[in-house]
Scaffold this motif. Structure first.
Motif, mmCIF file in Angstrom:
data_model
loop_
_atom_site.group_PDB
_atom_site.id
_atom_site.type_symbol
_atom_site.label_atom_id
_atom_site.label_comp_id
_atom_site.label_asym_id
_atom_site.label_seq_id
_atom_site.Cartn_x
_atom_site.Cartn_y
_atom_site.Cartn_z
ATOM 1 N N GLY A 544 5.301 4.510 -0.751
ATOM 2 C CA GLY A 544 3.901 4.903 -1.006
ATOM 3 C C GLY A 544 2.956 3.822 -0.488
ATOM 4 O O GLY A 544 2.102 4.078 0.384
ATOM 5 N N PRO A 545 3.098 2.588 -0.983
ATOM 6 C CA PRO A 545 2.251 1.500 -0.454
ATOM 7 C C PRO A 545 2.494 1.218 1.033
ATOM 8 O O PRO A 545 1.560 0.882 1.761
ATOM 9 C CB PRO A 545 2.643 0.302 -1.322
ATOM 10 N N ALA A 546 3.737 1.351 1.522
ATOM 11 C CA ALA A 546 3.995 1.091 2.955
ATOM 12 C C ALA A 546 3.176 2.055 3.815
ATOM 13 O O ALA A 546 2.519 1.657 4.778
ATOM 14 C CB ALA A 546 5.492 1.252 3.268
ATOM 15 N N MET A 547 3.203 3.334 3.456
ATOM 16 C CA MET A 547 2.425 4.337 4.205
ATOM 17 C C MET A 547 0.925 4.047 4.061
ATOM 18 O O MET A 547 0.162 4.180 5.018
ATOM 19 C CB MET A 547 2.716 5.743 3.662
ATOM 20 N N THR A 548 0.527 3.656 2.837
ATOM 21 C CA THR A 548 -0.908 3.489 2.574
ATOM 22 C C THR A 548 -1.460 2.253 3.273
ATOM 23 O O THR A 548 -2.519 2.318 3.910
ATOM 24 C CB THR A 548 -1.150 3.431 1.050
ATOM 25 N N PHE A 549 -0.750 1.126 3.177
ATOM 26 C CA PHE A 549 -1.273 -0.072 3.841
ATOM 27 C C PHE A 549 -1.086 0.008 5.354
ATOM 28 O O PHE A 549 -1.833 -0.619 6.099
ATOM 29 C CB PHE A 549 -0.693 -1.350 3.223
ATOM 30 N N GLY A 550 -0.111 0.777 5.828
ATOM 31 C CA GLY A 550 -0.031 1.042 7.270
ATOM 32 C C GLY A 550 -1.277 1.801 7.710
ATOM 33 O O GLY A 550 -1.912 1.475 8.723
ATOM 34 N N TYR A 551 -1.648 2.786 6.919
ATOM 35 C CA TYR A 551 -2.861 3.590 7.188
ATOM 36 C C TYR A 551 -4.111 2.707 7.146
ATOM 37 O O TYR A 551 -4.970 2.774 8.023
ATOM 38 C CB TYR A 551 -2.900 4.704 6.130
ATOM 39 N N ILE A 552 -4.174 1.834 6.132
ATOM 40 C CA ILE A 552 -5.338 0.935 6.004
ATOM 41 C C ILE A 552 -5.413 0.000 7.219
ATOM 42 O O ILE A 552 -6.479 -0.183 7.815
ATOM 43 C CB ILE A 552 -5.247 0.123 4.680
ATOM 44 N N ALA A 553 -4.259 -0.574 7.607
ATOM 45 C CA ALA A 553 -4.238 -1.501 8.747
ATOM 46 C C ALA A 553 -4.643 -0.773 10.030
ATOM 47 O O ALA A 553 -5.434 -1.289 10.830
ATOM 48 C CB ALA A 553 -2.850 -2.119 8.902
ATOM 49 N N GLY A 554 -4.103 0.442 10.214
ATOM 50 C CA GLY A 554 -4.425 1.211 11.429
ATOM 51 C C GLY A 554 -5.907 1.511 11.511
ATOM 52 O O GLY A 554 -6.534 1.382 12.577
ATOM 53 N N ARG A 555 -6.486 1.871 10.389
ATOM 54 C CA ARG A 555 -7.930 2.176 10.363
ATOM 55 C C ARG A 555 -8.761 0.908 10.578
ATOM 56 O O ARG A 555 -9.745 0.909 11.297
ATOM 57 C CB ARG A 555 -8.302 2.806 9.016
#
Ligand SMILES: Cc1cc2nc3c(=O)[nH]c(=O)nc-3n(C[C@H](O)[C@H](O)[C@H](O)COP(=O)(O)OP(=O)(O)OC[C@H]3O[C@@H](n4cnc5c(N)ncnc54)[C@H](O)[C@@H]3O)c2cc1C
Length: 579
Positions: A544-555
């Motif tokens: 959950g956090p891996a997907m979310t912080f990947g998303y945050i970093a990408g943005r």
């Protein structure tokens, strides 16, 4: 050195965190390269259950589970105690529902809900009885086209003849194959198609769990033009004017320099196979059997440290623990089996060498190992045995030995499962104190006949009961162990991977010791110090956090702002248009 490659963002590693960052950044217009050290993509994520802890996600809302952000925040504050980092927890809780909506709307990733799965510590204020988890919807490997051969194969131990099985109705059907005609037909179809896939493709094409997640993200990455470089290991980061602006890759064609105008995301899967770092941080690290892929050797931590990043050593536990049994194969190799399911079923206990129980066996995997390590005096072997009857094994399986009708005899012959006509004989065959085990089982049985576990309270939480067997009453988690023959499997300390990782801020930017972000350097997934602070509040708290912080970093790397897709999705969530 070959001619440099130019891109906007380099993502190192192709698990959940790396693929999430890459797909998000590409969807926001960046030219992205993923460098993956292995010939195949997916990392430990491809071997995982694939569950993602994402409170307030759109699928929960659709089912009428609406909660205020304060509920999961309260839960985490209570479980994490002094390890609760408000800024990062807030960033996660705010972004997780948007992340799910973003992928669902813009990519090939579709989700199924885990709305019935409770948080682990149901007695802690803020815990939810469901609505906090999602999983990638099953995927047909044919959708990957030529990419299928570059998808990591599943973990042997957790598949049935190479087929991944999803927790929930899918697993229930496999467990009830001899008990229900509906389940039998369902399994016959699944296995029948699988056998055809094996003949035609040499691998499973009905993808589920972490494999479905990786496959759907790979499909999305290719659709968005992400350059997918496999067998390409990042060995050094490149800096210009104090910012990370690229890396050197080791490939079959030699070293390649890659310029990344917006920086680099580290998502190499933590350090479960870095023996030296593990020795420095894990208790009894020489007795630890990680389940993570062998290529997770701590490269992200090393690369980050080389440019001024620091690894957080203050977490309550350095790894995400899981009890593991060691499976001897005919070719002399040893497999590692994660004990996730059967510990919670009625009619099994976990005992130490002295025969005594030491915990509520149906609690979380992390808790079982933590309790085992605490209960064993320093210097002794860290091991316990899961003890049950043959009837239990035939019903629920025991470790890698599956329930009926799959034969158990090969596992007895290989020595994986120990047997005994009596409890004392079983104890002798395991090297457990016979009197201690007779006493522990006898004591357990007294309560179990009434559906109680006065010693450790099995069945006292929603999570316990969810893991139990609803057909058993009055307590779905407790049944006596009283008619032999008896079986046992030895369980040692293992992990899904590491919790300790590079210190970052709430935007996934890697921090220097001074606390300042290193421009152009991000870390996500297990390369980022877990926001769970070394605790395991629920299943899905890695991905959950891996997907979310990947998303945050990408943005963040894409400079995403208020007018872009993410906030439009947020507005939809607030309006409830995902309901
Ligand atoms: C059996 C099992 C079940 C699990 N179930 C769940 C679950 O249901 N939910 C959950 O939240 N967690 C689960 N976990 C844990 C979870 O899978 C991991 O924490 C998570 O997948 C890690 O994701 P990641 O993106 O950080 O790393 P990974 O998925 O491991 O990806 C890292 C990738 O980086 C590559 N790499 C390493 N070094 C380099 C380099 N120098 N250059 C280029 N590439 C490099 C690796 O080869 C690897 O492919 C499970 C784990 C296991 C083993």
């Amino acid at each position: 050195m070959k001619k440099p490659i130019d891109c906007d963002l380099l993502v190192v590693g192709s698990g959940a965190a790396g693929l999430s960052a890459a797909v998000t950044a590409a969807a926001h217009g960046l030219k992205v390269v993923i460098a993956e050290k292995e010939p195949t993509f997916g990392g430990t994520t491809a071997w995982s259950g694939g569950w993602m802890w994402t409170p307030r996600n759109p699928l929960a809302r659709r089912d009428g589970i609406v909660e205020d952000i304060e509920q999961p925040r309260t839960y985490l504050r209570n479980v994490l105690g002094p390890h609760f980092d408000e800024a990062k927890v807030n960033a996660f809780l705010e972004a997780a529902p948007r992340m799910v909506a973003f992928f669902d709307e813009n990519t090939a990733l579709r989700f199924e809900d885990g709305n019935k799965i409770p948080d682990t510590y149901g007695n802690v204020p803020g815990a939810a009885a469901g609505g906090h988890q999602v999983i990638a919807a099953p995927y047909d490997g044919r959708e990957l086209g030529g990419l299928i051969v570059r998808l990591r194969r599943p973990m042997r131990e957790t598949t049935f003849m190479g087929l991944t099985i999803q927790a929930g109705p899918d697993l229930r059907a496999f467990m009830n194959v001899t008990r229900s005609p509906g389940a039998f037909l369902y399994v016959a179809r699944r296995v029948g198609w699988h056998l055809i896939d094996l003949v035609l493709h040499g691998r499973a094409m009905q993808l589920r769990n972490g494999l479905a997640l990786v496959a759907r993200l790979l499909r999305s990455a290719e659709d968005l033009g992400v350059d997918l470089m496999s067998s390409s290991s990042v060995v050094r980061l490149l800096q210009a004017d104090g910012a990370v602006r690229g890396a050197v890759l080791e490939t079959a064609d030699g070293l390649i320099e890659l310029n990344a105008r917006r920086g680099v995301v580290l998502a190499t899967g933590g350090f479960p196979h870095d023996a030296e770092r593990r020795r420095a941080m894990f208790p009894a690290s020489d007795q630890h059997w990680t389940l993570a892929v062998p290529s997770a050797t701590g490269d992200g931590a090393r690369l980050g440290e080389e440019v001024g990043g620091t690894v957080d050593r203050t977490l309550a536990a350095p790894g995400a623990y899981c009890p593991v049994s060691l499976v001897p194969y005919a070719d002399g190799t040893i497999g590692r089996f994660p004990h996730i399911i059967e510990r919670g079923k009625p009619g099994i206990v976990g005992v130490l060498k002295n025969g005594r129980r030491f915990c509520n066996e149906g609690n979380g995997y992390h808790d079982y190992v933590t309790a085992m390590m605490r209960a064993i005096p320093p210097g002794e072997e860290i091991a316990s045995w899961l003890v049950c009857t043959r009837a239990f094994q035939r019903r629920y399986g025991l470790g890698i030995s599956r329930p009926a009708p799959v034969p158990v005899a090969p596992f007895i012959r290989s020595g994986y499962i120990k047997t005994g006509r009596t409890i004392a004989e079983l104890a002798r065959n395991c090297g457990i104190d016979p009197a201690g085990l007779e006493h522990a089982v006898g004591d357990y049985n007294v309560g179990a006949r009434r559906g109680e576990d006065p010693a450790f309270g099995r069945g006292s939480t929603t999570y316990n009961r969810y893991q139990g067997d609803a057909a058993v009453s009055p307590n779905p988690c407790v049944a006596p162990i009283e008619s032999g023959p008896y079986y046992a499997v030895k369980v040692v300390a293992g992990s899904f991977g590491t919790f300790a990782g590079l210190k970052t801020d709430a935007n996934a930017r890697v921090l220097e010791a001074s606390g300042n972000p290193i421009p152009g350097l991000y870390a996500a997934g297990t390369d980022m110090a877990s926001i769970m602070g070394g605790f395991y509040p629920s299943g899905g708290i890695n991905i959950g956090p891996a997907m979310t912080f990947g998303y945050i970093a990408g943005r963040y790397a894409a400079g995403a702002n208020d007018s872009d897709v993410g906030l439009a999705i947020n507005a939809n969530l607030e309006k409830g248009s995902y309901a």
